[in-house]
Motif scaffolding. Structure first.
Motif, PDB file in Angstrom:
ATOM      1  N   LYS A  65       0.852  -1.189   0.000  1.00  0.00           N
ATOM      2  CA  LYS A  65       0.000   0.000   0.000  1.00  0.00           C
ATOM      3  C   LYS A  65       0.890   1.243   0.000  1.00  0.00           C
ATOM      4  O   LYS A  65       2.107   1.157   0.146  1.00  0.00           O
ATOM      5  CB  LYS A  65      -0.917  -0.020   1.213  1.00  0.00           C
ATOM      6  CG  LYS A  65      -1.884  -1.192   1.214  1.00  0.00           C
ATOM      7  CD  LYS A  65      -2.742  -1.206   2.451  1.00  0.00           C
ATOM      8  CE  LYS A  65      -3.689  -2.410   2.452  1.00  0.00           C
ATOM      9  NZ  LYS A  65      -4.508  -2.471   3.693  1.00  0.00           N
ATOM     10  N   THR A  66       0.270   2.415  -0.098  1.00  0.00           N
ATOM     11  CA  THR A  66       0.999   3.664  -0.322  1.00  0.00           C
ATOM     12  C   THR A  66       2.115   3.912   0.675  1.00  0.00           C
ATOM     13  O   THR A  66       3.228   4.278   0.286  1.00  0.00           O
ATOM     14  CB  THR A  66       0.021   4.852  -0.291  1.00  0.00           C
ATOM     15  OG1 THR A  66      -0.986   4.663  -1.286  1.00  0.00           O
ATOM     16  CG2 THR A  66       0.758   6.156  -0.563  1.00  0.00           C
ATOM     17  N   SER A  67       1.869   3.719   1.958  1.00  0.00           N
ATOM     18  CA  SER A  67       2.870   4.078   2.967  1.00  0.00           C
ATOM     19  C   SER A  67       3.685   2.884   3.443  1.00  0.00           C
ATOM     20  O   SER A  67       4.204   2.882   4.554  1.00  0.00           O
ATOM     21  CB  SER A  67       2.187   4.744   4.166  1.00  0.00           C
ATOM     22  OG  SER A  67       1.279   3.845   4.782  1.00  0.00           O
ATOM     23  N   GLU A  68       3.810   1.866   2.608  1.00  0.00           N
ATOM     24  CA  GLU A  68       4.553   0.670   2.988  1.00  0.00           C
ATOM     25  C   GLU A  68       5.830   0.528   2.164  1.00  0.00           C
ATOM     26  O   GLU A  68       5.940   1.080   1.070  1.00  0.00           O
ATOM     27  CB  GLU A  68       3.681  -0.578   2.808  1.00  0.00           C
ATOM     28  CG  GLU A  68       2.457  -0.603   3.708  1.00  0.00           C
ATOM     29  CD  GLU A  68       1.575  -1.796   3.466  1.00  0.00           C
ATOM     30  OE1 GLU A  68       0.819  -2.165   4.383  1.00  0.00           O
ATOM     31  OE2 GLU A  68       1.621  -2.365   2.352  1.00  0.00           O
ATOM     32  N   ARG A  69       6.762  -0.231   2.693  1.00  0.00           N
ATOM     33  CA  ARG A  69       7.990  -0.531   1.969  1.00  0.00           C
ATOM     34  C   ARG A  69       8.470  -1.926   2.353  1.00  0.00           C
ATOM     35  O   ARG A  69       8.097  -2.463   3.392  1.00  0.00           O
ATOM     36  CB  ARG A  69       9.076   0.503   2.273  1.00  0.00           C
ATOM     37  CG  ARG A  69       9.555   0.513   3.715  1.00  0.00           C
ATOM     38  CD  ARG A  69      10.500   1.671   3.967  1.00  0.00           C
ATOM     39  NE  ARG A  69      10.910   1.748   5.373  1.00  0.00           N
ATOM     40  CZ  ARG A  69      11.467   2.809   5.934  1.00  0.00           C
ATOM     41  NH1 ARG A  69      11.677   3.912   5.217  1.00  0.00           N
ATOM     42  NH2 ARG A  69      11.802   2.793   7.214  1.00  0.00           N
ATOM     43  N   VAL A  70       9.279  -2.512   1.508  1.00  0.00           N
ATOM     44  CA  VAL A  70       9.846  -3.824   1.774  1.00  0.00           C
ATOM     45  C   VAL A  70      11.357  -3.741   1.621  1.00  0.00           C
ATOM     46  O   VAL A  70      11.869  -3.050   0.737  1.00  0.00           O
ATOM     47  CB  VAL A  70       9.250  -4.900   0.831  1.00  0.00           C
ATOM     48  CG1 VAL A  70       9.596  -4.613  -0.622  1.00  0.00           C
ATOM     49  CG2 VAL A  70       9.729  -6.289   1.224  1.00  0.00           C
ATOM     50  N   THR A  71      12.072  -4.431   2.501  1.00  0.00           N
ATOM     51  CA  THR A  71      13.528  -4.466   2.450  1.00  0.00           C
ATOM     52  C   THR A  71      13.988  -5.916   2.407  1.00  0.00           C
ATOM     53  O   THR A  71      13.519  -6.748   3.193  1.00  0.00           O
ATOM     54  CB  THR A  71      14.160  -3.792   3.687  1.00  0.00           C
ATOM     55  OG1 THR A  71      13.708  -2.435   3.756  1.00  0.00           O
ATOM     56  CG2 THR A  71      15.674  -3.827   3.614  1.00  0.00           C
ATOM     57  N   ILE A  72      14.864  -6.215   1.476  1.00  0.00           N
ATOM     58  CA  ILE A  72      15.531  -7.512   1.418  1.00  0.00           C
ATOM     59  C   ILE A  72      16.945  -7.311   1.939  1.00  0.00           C
ATOM     60  O   ILE A  72      17.686  -6.458   1.430  1.00  0.00           O
ATOM     61  CB  ILE A  72      15.574  -8.062  -0.021  1.00  0.00           C
ATOM     62  CG1 ILE A  72      14.163  -8.295  -0.562  1.00  0.00           C
ATOM     63  CG2 ILE A  72      16.387  -9.353  -0.083  1.00  0.00           C
ATOM     64  CD1 ILE A  72      14.131  -8.650  -2.038  1.00  0.00           C
ATOM     65  N   HIS A  73      17.311  -8.074   2.942  1.00  0.00           N
ATOM     66  CA  HIS A  73      18.653  -7.976   3.523  1.00  0.00           C
ATOM     67  C   HIS A  73      19.284  -9.362   3.503  1.00  0.00           C
ATOM     68  O   HIS A  73      18.782 -10.287   4.157  1.00  0.00           O
ATOM     69  CB  HIS A  73      18.583  -7.428   4.945  1.00  0.00           C
ATOM     70  CG  HIS A  73      19.919  -7.224   5.577  1.00  0.00           C
ATOM     71  ND1 HIS A  73      20.856  -6.336   5.085  1.00  0.00           N
ATOM     72  CD2 HIS A  73      20.509  -7.814   6.667  1.00  0.00           C
ATOM     73  CE1 HIS A  73      21.943  -6.373   5.842  1.00  0.00           C
ATOM     74  NE2 HIS A  73      21.752  -7.266   6.794  1.00  0.00           N
ATOM     75  N   ILE A  83      24.020  -7.729   1.279  1.00  0.00           N
ATOM     76  CA  ILE A  83      23.330  -7.050   0.174  1.00  0.00           C
ATOM     77  C   ILE A  83      21.985  -6.582   0.701  1.00  0.00           C
ATOM     78  O   ILE A  83      21.258  -7.352   1.333  1.00  0.00           O
ATOM     79  CB  ILE A  83      23.110  -7.986  -1.032  1.00  0.00           C
ATOM     80  CG1 ILE A  83      24.421  -8.624  -1.489  1.00  0.00           C
ATOM     81  CG2 ILE A  83      22.455  -7.222  -2.185  1.00  0.00           C
ATOM     82  CD1 ILE A  83      24.230  -9.709  -2.526  1.00  0.00           C
ATOM     83  N   THR A  84      21.656  -5.324   0.438  1.00  0.00           N
ATOM     84  CA  THR A  84      20.389  -4.760   0.922  1.00  0.00           C
ATOM     85  C   THR A  84      19.686  -4.039  -0.212  1.00  0.00           C
ATOM     86  O   THR A  84      20.319  -3.278  -0.957  1.00  0.00           O
ATOM     87  CB  THR A  84      20.634  -3.779   2.088  1.00  0.00           C
ATOM     88  OG1 THR A  84      21.303  -4.465   3.148  1.00  0.00           O
ATOM     89  CG2 THR A  84      19.316  -3.222   2.602  1.00  0.00           C
ATOM     90  N   ALA A  85      18.399  -4.286  -0.359  1.00  0.00           N
ATOM     91  CA  ALA A  85      17.586  -3.579  -1.353  1.00  0.00           C
ATOM     92  C   ALA A  85      16.255  -3.212  -0.723  1.00  0.00           C
ATOM     93  O   ALA A  85      15.672  -3.998   0.022  1.00  0.00           O
ATOM     94  CB  ALA A  85      17.364  -4.442  -2.590  1.00  0.00           C
ATOM     95  N   LEU A 123      18.666 -14.959   4.664  1.00  0.00           N
ATOM     96  CA  LEU A 123      17.877 -13.971   3.928  1.00  0.00           C
ATOM     97  C   LEU A 123      16.795 -13.425   4.852  1.00  0.00           C
ATOM     98  O   LEU A 123      16.033 -14.184   5.454  1.00  0.00           O
ATOM     99  CB  LEU A 123      17.218 -14.616   2.704  1.00  0.00           C
ATOM    100  CG  LEU A 123      16.119 -13.808   1.996  1.00  0.00           C
ATOM    101  CD1 LEU A 123      16.720 -12.611   1.279  1.00  0.00           C
ATOM    102  CD2 LEU A 123      15.353 -14.680   1.018  1.00  0.00           C
ATOM    103  N   HIS A 124      16.754 -12.107   4.978  1.00  0.00           N
ATOM    104  CA  HIS A 124      15.716 -11.446   5.773  1.00  0.00           C
ATOM    105  C   HIS A 124      14.834 -10.618   4.836  1.00  0.00           C
ATOM    106  O   HIS A 124      15.346  -9.930   3.938  1.00  0.00           O
ATOM    107  CB  HIS A 124      16.322 -10.505   6.817  1.00  0.00           C
ATOM    108  CG  HIS A 124      17.325 -11.145   7.719  1.00  0.00           C
ATOM    109  ND1 HIS A 124      16.971 -11.956   8.778  1.00  0.00           N
ATOM    110  CD2 HIS A 124      18.679 -11.085   7.720  1.00  0.00           C
ATOM    111  CE1 HIS A 124      18.055 -12.372   9.394  1.00  0.00           C
ATOM    112  NE2 HIS A 124      19.117 -11.858   8.780  1.00  0.00           N
ATOM    113  N   VAL A 125      13.541 -10.642   5.065  1.00  0.00           N
ATOM    114  CA  VAL A 125      12.600  -9.772   4.363  1.00  0.00           C
ATOM    115  C   VAL A 125      11.817  -9.006   5.415  1.00  0.00           C
ATOM    116  O   VAL A 125      11.197  -9.604   6.301  1.00  0.00           O
ATOM    117  CB  VAL A 125      11.642 -10.558   3.450  1.00  0.00           C
ATOM    118  CG1 VAL A 125      10.614  -9.613   2.822  1.00  0.00           C
ATOM    119  CG2 VAL A 125      12.420 -11.289   2.364  1.00  0.00           C
TER     120      VAL A 125
END
Length: 305
Positions: A65-73, A83-85, A123-125
């Motif tokens: 949704k609009t105010s959300e984000r996801v990080t792959i570490h 590696i982080t994205a 792997l962390h999400v």
């Protein structure tokens, strides 16, 4: 495969198929991966590993949704380090690799050995919501790396941690010259509740038979083309699309807030020992330098308050 004219900007497309029992997302990411390579001055192996992770983050962020984000570490024990994205619902993607000037010997088949460069690890999400209004809610899932090739690791994460049967394909092609990304992209197929066994069997065949992502994107494939290859003869309909771009949220204002958070004593120490402050953003490699006058201004504001 009949290809559509390839658009210049990177783009992500979401769709559903088989009576809405299958979710599919596809993206072309050549330009944003090239921008990451330019900013971090990364070598081929590091660029491919980072590019796959950036593309994977963009695919995972497609449901946000609009105010959300996801990080792959990725905490790999190989020579690339971590590696982080990070990606958000607006199609803004950023990331970095700990050791960008890293290459390893090629595999016996002559391809880049991403698995060896990443190594074993975890792997962390992390999925976060409400960060734009200061209401942070985070979900964190972690799994062991199964190959270090990124796509297989994210597929395993989705199937085991989020309990969604999934298949992901990611690719980054490097041209002969250093620092030139020839093609990048990927797709994600997820089987939702209600899918019948024949649909699942069909998807297993089509995903396995799909050409490599880099081969398709180099030939001019669009996200629509990637979806057709992933789904085969299944009927599908598009839901939404968005442009993708490498964008970092760092700024001089954020840098000043970070310094203030360190405290007056730390800023006074920087002023006395270095006469300035220099901070480098891990995500985009931007350098922020604050002069003695800047530090004195921040110190004065804090002590006055």
């Amino acid at each position: 495969m009949k290809l559509s004219p390839s658009p210049t900007p990177d783009r992500l497309l979401q769709a559903v198929a088989a009576g809405d029992s299958v979710r599919v997302v596809a993206a072309t990411t050549t330009h944003l991966v090239q921008e990451a390579c330019r900013r971090h001055k990364s070598w081929k192996t590091a660029t491919v590993a980072l590019g796959r992770t950036l593309t994977g983050a963009a695919l995972l962020a497609s449901s946000l949704k609009t105010s959300e984000r996801v990080t792959i570490h990725i905490e790999g024990r190989g020579p690339l380090g971590t590696i982080t994205a990070e990606a958000n619902a607006q199609g803004e993607v950023r990331g970095y690799v700990q050791h960008p000037q890293t290459d390893v010997p090629l595999r016996p088949d002559g391809k880049l050995n991403i698995g060896a460069a990443v190594g074993k690890g975890v792997l962390h999400v992390i999925r976060e919501g409400g960060f734009e209004i200061g209401l942070m809610e985070a979900y964190r899932g972690s799994v062991p790396l199964v190959s270090g090739e990124i796509a297989e690791d994210l597929t395993y994460y989705l199937s085991s941690s989020e309990q969604i049967p999934s298949a992901m394909s990611l690719g980054v092609y490097m041209e002969a010259g250093d620092g030139v990304v020839g093609a990048a992209g990927g797709f994600l197929v997820q089987v939702l509740p209600g899918a019948d066994e024949s649909t699942v069997a069909h998807l297993e065949r089509t995903v396995a038979a799909a050409p490599p992502i880099t081969e398709m994107v180099r030939a001019g494939a669009t996200p629509e083309d990637l979806i057709r290859e992933a789904l085969g003869e299944l009927d599908w309909r598009p839901l939404a699309e968005r442009p993708l771009k490498f964008v970092c949220a760092c700024s001089l204002e954020r840098t000043e807030r970070l310094l203030v958070a360190l405290g007056v004593e730390e800023m006074q120490s920087l002023l006395a020992e270095q006469g300035q402050a220099e901070l480098i953003c891990h995500y985009c490699n931007a350098v922020y330098r604050l002069s003695a006058d800047d530090l004195q201004r921040l110190i004065a504001l804090e002590t006055a308050g």
